[in-house]
Design a protein around this motif. Structure first.
Motif, PDB file in Angstrom:
ATOM      1  N   ILE A  36       0.759  -1.054   0.029  1.00 33.43           N
ATOM      2  CA  ILE A  36       0.200   0.002  -0.082  1.00 33.43           C
ATOM      3  C   ILE A  36       0.976   1.207  -0.060  1.00 33.43           C
ATOM      4  CG2 ILE A  36      -1.594   1.407   1.496  1.00 33.43           C
ATOM      5  CD1 ILE A  36      -2.846  -1.088   2.279  1.00 33.43           C
ATOM      6  N   THR A  37       0.720   2.195  -0.887  1.00 34.31           N
ATOM      7  CA  THR A  37       1.335   3.236  -0.927  1.00 34.31           C
ATOM      8  C   THR A  37       0.652   4.591  -0.389  1.00 34.31           C
ATOM      9  OG1 THR A  37       0.597   3.737  -3.135  1.00 34.31           O
ATOM     10  CG2 THR A  37       2.685   2.392  -2.965  1.00 34.31           C
ATOM     11  N   SER A  82       5.960   0.642   2.706  1.00 31.95           N
ATOM     12  CA  SER A  82       5.656   0.994   1.325  1.00 31.95           C
ATOM     13  C   SER A  82       4.779   2.259   1.132  1.00 31.95           C
ATOM     14  CB  SER A  82       4.815  -0.007   0.840  1.00 31.95           C
ATOM     15  OG  SER A  82       3.702  -0.526   1.221  1.00 31.95           O
ATOM     16  N   VAL A  83       4.275   2.874   2.364  1.00 29.01           N
ATOM     17  CA  VAL A  83       3.489   3.932   2.410  1.00 29.01           C
ATOM     18  C   VAL A  83       4.346   5.342   2.148  1.00 29.01           C
ATOM     19  CG1 VAL A  83       1.845   5.500   4.036  1.00 29.01           C
ATOM     20  CG2 VAL A  83       1.572   3.113   3.816  1.00 29.01           C
ATOM     21  N   SER A  84       3.917   6.078   1.015  1.00 33.30           N
ATOM     22  CA  SER A  84       4.451   7.506   0.798  1.00 33.30           C
ATOM     23  C   SER A  84       3.610   8.320   1.074  1.00 33.30           C
ATOM     24  CB  SER A  84       5.156   7.392  -0.700  1.00 33.30           C
ATOM     25  OG  SER A  84       4.050   7.180  -1.462  1.00 33.30           O
ATOM     26  N   ILE A 141       7.713  10.287   4.222  1.00 35.69           N
ATOM     27  CA  ILE A 141       6.335  10.331   3.656  1.00 35.69           C
ATOM     28  C   ILE A 141       5.852  11.628   3.671  1.00 35.69           C
ATOM     29  CG2 ILE A 141       4.191   9.379   4.576  1.00 35.69           C
ATOM     30  CD1 ILE A 141       5.616   7.075   6.061  1.00 35.69           C
ATOM     31  N   VAL A 142       4.969  11.917   2.757  1.00 38.31           N
ATOM     32  CA  VAL A 142       4.031  13.227   2.668  1.00 38.31           C
ATOM     33  C   VAL A 142       3.202  12.777   3.707  1.00 38.31           C
ATOM     34  CG1 VAL A 142       2.888  14.611   1.165  1.00 38.31           C
ATOM     35  CG2 VAL A 142       5.078  13.618   0.244  1.00 38.31           C
ATOM     36  N   ILE A 143       2.842  13.788   4.803  1.00 39.22           N
ATOM     37  CA  ILE A 143       1.811  13.599   5.376  1.00 39.22           C
ATOM     38  C   ILE A 143       0.888  14.994   5.436  1.00 39.22           C
ATOM     39  CG2 ILE A 143       1.002  13.275   8.002  1.00 39.22           C
ATOM     40  CD1 ILE A 143       3.866  11.903   8.363  1.00 39.22           C
TER      41      ILE A 143
END
Length: 102
Positions: A14-15, A36-38, A65-67
């Motif tokens: 999951i990205t 894998s989350v970005s 990660i872009v949050i």
């Protein structure tokens, strides 16, 4: 607003964690997020107080990660994966395969 979800493990691959995925899940105590989350979209993790986030990557990976805003991360405990016990905000899998803080 799920009232019975206590633990959630997102699968590797999951990205993106999309808008309102676990919004208002008051009983949720832990979520395991794959390396894998970005992208974590606005409102994805909103209104889930006392949540422990088990992240399968390192601190450096987490910082990439872009949050987006409105995710209440300041109300959560973020723990990073580590095979060894470097400090309190790290976790590993126990003998049963469950995530636990060091």
């Amino acid at each position: 607003d799920c009232e019975s979800l206590v633990e959630l493990t997102l699968p590797e691959g999951i990205t993106t964690i999309g808008t309102q995925v676990i919004l208002g899940c008051k009983q949720l105590r832990s979520i395991t997020i794959p390396k894998s989350v970005s992208l974590i979209v606005s409102w994805a993790l909103y209104d889930c107080e006392n949540l422990i986030v088990y992240y399968r990557g390192t601190i450096e990976d987490w910082r990439k990660i872009v949050i987006e805003p409105w995710n209440d991360l300041e109300k959560m405990t973020i723990c990073y994966y580590s095979e060894q016990a470097p400090s309190e905000n790290f976790w590993h899998y126990d003998e049963s395969g469950n995530p636990v803080k060091w």
